[in-house]
Design an enzyme around this catalytic site. Structure first.
Site, short mmCIF file in Angstrom:
data_model
loop_
_atom_site.label_atom_id
_atom_site.label_comp_id
_atom_site.label_asym_id
_atom_site.label_seq_id
_atom_site.Cartn_x
_atom_site.Cartn_y
_atom_site.Cartn_z
N HIS A 206 0.96 -1.17 -0.49
CA HIS A 206 0.19 0.36 0.39
C HIS A 206 0.90 1.01 -0.63
O HIS A 206 2.82 1.38 -0.08
CB HIS A 206 -0.82 0.18 0.85
CG HIS A 206 -0.15 0.57 2.19
ND1 HIS A 206 0.05 -0.96 2.89
CD2 HIS A 206 0.15 0.55 2.97
CE1 HIS A 206 0.94 -0.96 4.41
NE2 HIS A 206 1.01 0.29 4.45
N ALA A 207 0.57 2.39 -0.05
CA ALA A 207 0.79 3.80 -0.44
C ALA A 207 -0.04 4.43 1.11
O ALA A 207 -1.40 3.90 1.13
CB ALA A 207 1.26 4.40 -1.07
#
Length: 289
Positions: A206-207
């Site tokens: 994820h970011a």
């Protein structure tokens, strides 16, 4: 004993490894100003042996076990810590020591104030005088410092870097300390750690839109792959006195966890699901790629 108590922390169980997190005011009764961890403690050694005039602490046995002995000048009480999801909250004005460290134990300490040598009481005789003469201590709230904002659309993997942290080497065990706006360029608003990660599993994927992080291999080792949508870079973390500084707008994957490893993360914001980007296609679209 005088508001000293065990606090149950969240334990999020996952086949890929467990996660425990904490933030004020949900899990601890103070804002975090300093985080440090104690490791490589030889058998039979005792740590601590002091009190604080103002500082509060939360002590966690992330790995292994140890005893925390609390002394209020009248009686002593021993707390045995051996679970990653339990923390011992110690108010200001309590004499404390740590002993009976198991092999490869890792103690995490969250503190309410930056380091101040004047806040320490290192002589037990002085402590007894303090307890008989001190009036109620008033804890002064620290004003949060605004961090520098970056545009997550424009960030690249070159904005992320490995920071060398202090390693205070002592015969009784090593200590690494991180303070707000000192070793990290943000205020620590959340702390979490991954543990019990099975071999071959990976985490991350994820970011974040606004979150800054410092990621530390507090125990063992693992690899982090950073991806800005154009370039990728793999970094191996295997020293508890190094931290990977990750800015917003960077996709990350964590894998190759060694046996018994602990991934400690210091974060700039409290948990907000809306800050996560969990789909890689969404990530590249937001980055205008």
């Amino acid at each position: 004993m005088g508001n000293v108590k065990i606090i149950e922390l969240p334990k999020i169980q996952d086949p890929r490894g467990n996660l425990t997190f904490l933030q004020n005011p949900d899990h601890l009764p103070f804002e975090v100003e300093r985080v440090y961890w104690i490791y490589d403690v030889p058998g039979g050694e005792t740590r601590g042996g002091h009190a604080f005039k103002k500082q509060e602490e939360l002590i966690i046995a992330i790995s292994g076990s140890f005893d925390v002995v609390i002394d209020d000048g009248k009686k002593k009480e021993v707390f045995h810590l051996n679970r990653s999801y339990e923390g011992l909250h110690i108010p200001a004005g309590k004499w404390r020591s740590m002993e009976n460290f198991s092999t490869n134990s890792l103690a995490l300490v969250l503190a309410s104030t930056p380091f101040d040598k004047e806040d320490y009481i290192r002589s037990y005789e002085s402590y007894l005088k303090f307890t008989t003469s001190a009036k109620e201590q008033q804890i002064v709230a620290h004003t949060a410092i605004n961090k520098v904002f970056v545009d997550m659309v424009k960030t690249t993997i070159n904005d992320c870097k490995v920071l060398e942290l202090d390693k205070n080497h002592r015969d009784k065990g090593n200590i690494t300390v991180v303070e707000n706006k000192s070793q990290v360029p943000f205020d620590i608003n959340r702390v979490y750690y991954l543990y019990d990660v099975p071999g071959g599993e990976d985490r991350g994927g994820h970011a974040h839109k606004d979150l800054y992080q410092l990621i530390i291999a507090a125990g063992g080792s693992f690899d982090i792959t950073l991806d800005d949508g154009v370039n990728k870079k793999k970094i191996t973390l295997n020293r508890p006195y190094q931290g990977l500084y990750v800015v917003p707008g960077i996709w990350r994957d964590i894998d190759n966890f060694s046996s018994g490893s602990t991934c400690l993360v210091l974060a700039s914001e409290k948990y907000d699901e809306n800050d996560y980007i969990r789909d890689y296609n969404d990530f590249t679209e937001i980055k205008n790629l």
